[in-house]
Design a protein around this motif. Structure first.
Motif, mmCIF file in Angstrom:
data_model
loop_
_atom_site.group_PDB
_atom_site.id
_atom_site.type_symbol
_atom_site.label_atom_id
_atom_site.label_comp_id
_atom_site.label_asym_id
_atom_site.label_seq_id
_atom_site.Cartn_x
_atom_site.Cartn_y
_atom_site.Cartn_z
ATOM 1 N N UNK A 16 0.516 -1.239 -0.052
ATOM 2 C CA UNK A 16 -0.032 -0.200 -0.630
ATOM 3 C C UNK A 16 1.080 1.369 0.116
ATOM 4 N N UNK A 17 0.855 2.202 -0.821
ATOM 5 C CA UNK A 17 1.545 3.050 -1.045
ATOM 6 C C UNK A 17 0.558 4.616 0.414
ATOM 7 N N UNK A 18 1.527 5.092 1.224
ATOM 8 C CA UNK A 18 1.540 6.106 2.386
ATOM 9 C C UNK A 18 0.720 6.726 1.234
ATOM 10 N N UNK A 19 0.419 7.721 2.527
ATOM 11 C CA UNK A 19 -1.036 9.290 2.594
ATOM 12 C C UNK A 19 -0.348 10.321 2.960
ATOM 13 N N UNK A 20 -0.351 10.820 2.141
ATOM 14 C CA UNK A 20 0.660 12.760 3.431
ATOM 15 C C UNK A 20 0.716 12.863 4.801
ATOM 16 N N UNK A 21 0.882 12.119 5.179
ATOM 17 C CA UNK A 21 0.535 12.398 7.185
ATOM 18 C C UNK A 21 0.121 11.885 7.743
ATOM 19 N N UNK A 22 0.374 10.658 6.956
ATOM 20 C CA UNK A 22 0.077 9.585 7.803
ATOM 21 C C UNK A 22 0.961 8.110 8.462
ATOM 22 N N UNK A 23 0.496 8.361 9.104
ATOM 23 C CA UNK A 23 1.379 7.303 10.077
ATOM 24 C C UNK A 23 1.601 6.120 10.164
ATOM 25 N N UNK A 24 3.197 6.056 9.150
ATOM 26 C CA UNK A 24 3.786 4.927 8.695
ATOM 27 C C UNK A 24 4.550 3.588 9.393
ATOM 28 N N UNK A 25 4.471 2.393 9.735
ATOM 29 C CA UNK A 25 5.586 1.407 10.741
ATOM 30 C C UNK A 25 5.830 0.976 10.107
ATOM 31 N N UNK A 26 6.965 0.479 10.103
ATOM 32 C CA UNK A 26 7.413 -0.807 9.384
ATOM 33 C C UNK A 26 7.603 -2.136 10.239
ATOM 34 N N UNK A 27 6.574 -2.880 9.674
ATOM 35 C CA UNK A 27 6.721 -3.824 11.013
ATOM 36 C C UNK A 27 8.469 -4.884 10.526
ATOM 37 N N UNK A 28 8.317 -4.645 9.560
ATOM 38 C CA UNK A 28 10.258 -5.418 9.115
ATOM 39 C C UNK A 28 9.905 -7.407 9.404
ATOM 40 N N UNK A 29 8.463 -7.939 9.024
ATOM 41 C CA UNK A 29 8.348 -8.984 8.651
ATOM 42 C C UNK A 29 7.834 -9.547 9.965
ATOM 43 N N UNK A 30 6.951 -9.028 11.477
ATOM 44 C CA UNK A 30 7.163 -8.927 12.234
ATOM 45 C C UNK A 30 5.446 -9.983 11.537
ATOM 46 N N UNK A 31 5.022 -10.349 11.925
ATOM 47 C CA UNK A 31 3.467 -11.047 12.554
ATOM 48 C C UNK A 31 2.900 -10.860 13.123
ATOM 49 N N UNK A 32 1.064 -9.616 11.927
ATOM 50 C CA UNK A 32 0.464 -9.904 12.593
ATOM 51 C C UNK A 32 -0.235 -10.653 12.374
ATOM 52 N N UNK A 33 -1.510 -11.124 13.597
ATOM 53 C CA UNK A 33 -2.989 -11.855 13.652
ATOM 54 C C UNK A 33 -3.521 -10.965 14.819
ATOM 55 N N UNK A 34 -5.638 -11.245 14.350
ATOM 56 C CA UNK A 34 -6.237 -10.730 15.456
ATOM 57 C C UNK A 34 -5.652 -11.003 16.793
ATOM 58 N N UNK A 35 -6.159 -10.416 17.446
ATOM 59 C CA UNK A 35 -5.939 -10.753 19.329
ATOM 60 C C UNK A 35 -6.651 -11.545 19.523
ATOM 61 N N UNK A 36 -6.291 -12.493 20.382
ATOM 62 C CA UNK A 36 -6.607 -13.125 21.162
ATOM 63 C C UNK A 36 -7.723 -13.434 22.504
ATOM 64 N N UNK A 37 -8.912 -13.941 21.750
ATOM 65 C CA UNK A 37 -9.675 -13.990 23.230
ATOM 66 C C UNK A 37 -10.110 -14.448 24.671
ATOM 67 N N UNK A 38 -9.929 -14.113 24.961
ATOM 68 C CA UNK A 38 -10.380 -15.286 26.702
ATOM 69 C C UNK A 38 -11.241 -15.110 26.900
ATOM 70 N N UNK A 39 -12.007 -16.411 26.552
ATOM 71 C CA UNK A 39 -13.478 -16.428 26.693
ATOM 72 C C UNK A 39 -14.185 -16.637 28.520
#
Length: 429
Positions: free
Chosen positions: A35-58
């Protein structure tokens, strides 16, 4: 915000793919390989980290956080009911407003550092009932997590305690949900609930258009009491009081019969599996082969749902299940399906429109990670030590391993002072 250079990972179905995410207004607005960054958008390079939906303690009990390391009872319990009488019912009676607040803060911090973004809590504080759910809500929201809260209505503290629990539930439900919190109706377990109380719970569920969160068949004592007192099984008794309905949460279900499990799930109930607690209390192993609508809870032992998933897998292996990997992953993903049902939003996905409830993992695997072996990595490789950052509704709760919403060290220091005083109060209640 633009999150770049991530390994986007979901559980149901298992999916691993590199890509970028755009977050706007508390939700994921775009997902693409780049995705191309937009003007004034906060851009964070995660360096190949895994991103998952947050876990749920049911299923958890935040009030048990200050029990960690406390002295055991003078007379060791010889049964599950004695564990309740000599440990947990003493602890909950000793709680006051301050220890309820500290328990919720410390428990939410522990959950966040474990990658959990939603806790489904079952609360009891018989000496401090009025306002207790609001205390929990404000504490968990201060940390920045979502929660589904209920007060554990019971007859074990007499009619006054029962009525205060019902009033607290009614008041909290009437106040309505917030962006992070909603309420449910709570009951302890059938063997501490009279017919009158069950009927009043049923009326409250119908009036509030809510659902019940209750312990069911955790130990044979619950089953035996129901048959002896009322001549029916636990599921039939719940149904007789209009408490078996979509989104009813049945914690444990260790000693339910196959027909009861099928009936409950066919009616839309969920089974909340807590294998570590079941082992700790020596109550038996749940009939997980019949758990179709199921999610994992820690039952207050800690906030670490990944640890719960690993033990769930090992118990499935021990039971000789050839689908242990798939089932443990399904139970972990069940928290997302449950959250979707309870909150009406698409949890568990990283596609556009999903809540921006994310966990970022620093996991440098010695072997490839792909769709077909994700379960093996979650159950043998990834643990809470890999949690780098946690986001809830587009807001960072944990950054680089540190809680950024509250002063966690000050809260934990205060909890360490309060816990011994709580333990001493337990001796006199």
């Amino acid at each position: 915000m633009l999150l770049r250079n991530a390994v986007l990972t979901t559980l149901d179905p298992p999916r691993v793919a590199s890509g970028d995410l755009r977050v706007e207004g508390g939700a994921i607005s775009e997902r693409a390989p780049s995705l191309a960054a937009r003007d004034e958008e906060d851009v964070l390079d995660l360096g190949g980290a895994f991103v998952l939906p947050g876990f749920v303690n049911a299923h958890t009990h935040l009030y048990s956080v200050l029990a960690r390391g406390m002295p055991g009872p003078k007379e060791p319990p010889r049964s599950f009911v004695e564990i309740l009488e000599r440990v947990w019912w003493r602890l909950d009676r000793a709680l006051d407003e301050e220890t309820v607040r500290l328990s919720a803060l410390a428990g939410a911090i522990d959950a966040a550092l474990s990658g959990v973004t939603l806790v489904v809590d079952h609360h009891a504080s018989p000496s401090a009932i009025p306002g207790s759910l609001e205390t929990l809500r404000s504490a968990v929201e201060a940390v920045g997590l979502r929660s589904v809260l209920c007060y554990e209505v019971t007859d074990r503290n007499g009619p006054e305690g029962r009525d205060l629990g019902l009033e607290e539930t009614h008041r909290f439900l009437a106040s309505g949900p917030t962006s992070l919190t909603r309420g449910m109706v709570g009951g302890h377990a059938g063997f501490t609930l009279s017919e009158e109380t069950m009927e009043r719970l049923g009326a409250l569920v119908e009036e509030a258009d809510a659902a019940l969160h209750i312990h069911v068949a955790e130990d044979p004592a619950d089953v035996e009491d129901c048959w002896h007192q009322y001549g029916v099984g636990l599921v039939e008794r719940l149904d007789g009081h209009r408490l078996l309905r979509p989104s009813t949460l049945l914690a444990h279900g260790v000693h339910l019969e196959p027909a009861e499990l099928q009936e409950a799930q066919d009616r839309g109930a969920w089974l909340l599996h807590n294998p570590r607690s079941n082992m700790n209390n020596d109550v038996g192993y749940a009939p997980t082969h019949a758990f179709r609508r199921a999610a994992l809870g820690t039952d207050g032992m800690d906030g670490d749902v990944l640890a719960e998933a690993r033990v769930a897998f090992l118990k499935l292996q021990e039971a000789g299940r050839d689908d242990a990997f798939e089932t443990a992953l399904r139970f972990l993903a069940g928290g997302h399906r449950l959250a979707t049902e309870l909150l009406g939003r698409p949890f568990g996905t990283l596609d556009a429109g999903a809540p921006a409830d994310l966990v970022v993992l620093d996991y440098s695997s010695p072997t490839p990670v792909h769709d077909r072996n994700l379960a093996g990595h979650l159950l043998f490789g990834i643990d809470r030590s890999h949690v780098r950052s946690v986001m809830v509704e587009g807001r960072w709760v944990v950054r680089d391993g540190r809680v950024v919403t509250v002063d966690a060290e000050a809260i934990l220091a205060r909890a360490r002072e309060a816990a011994p005083l709580l333990w001493r109060r337990m001796e006199s209640v």
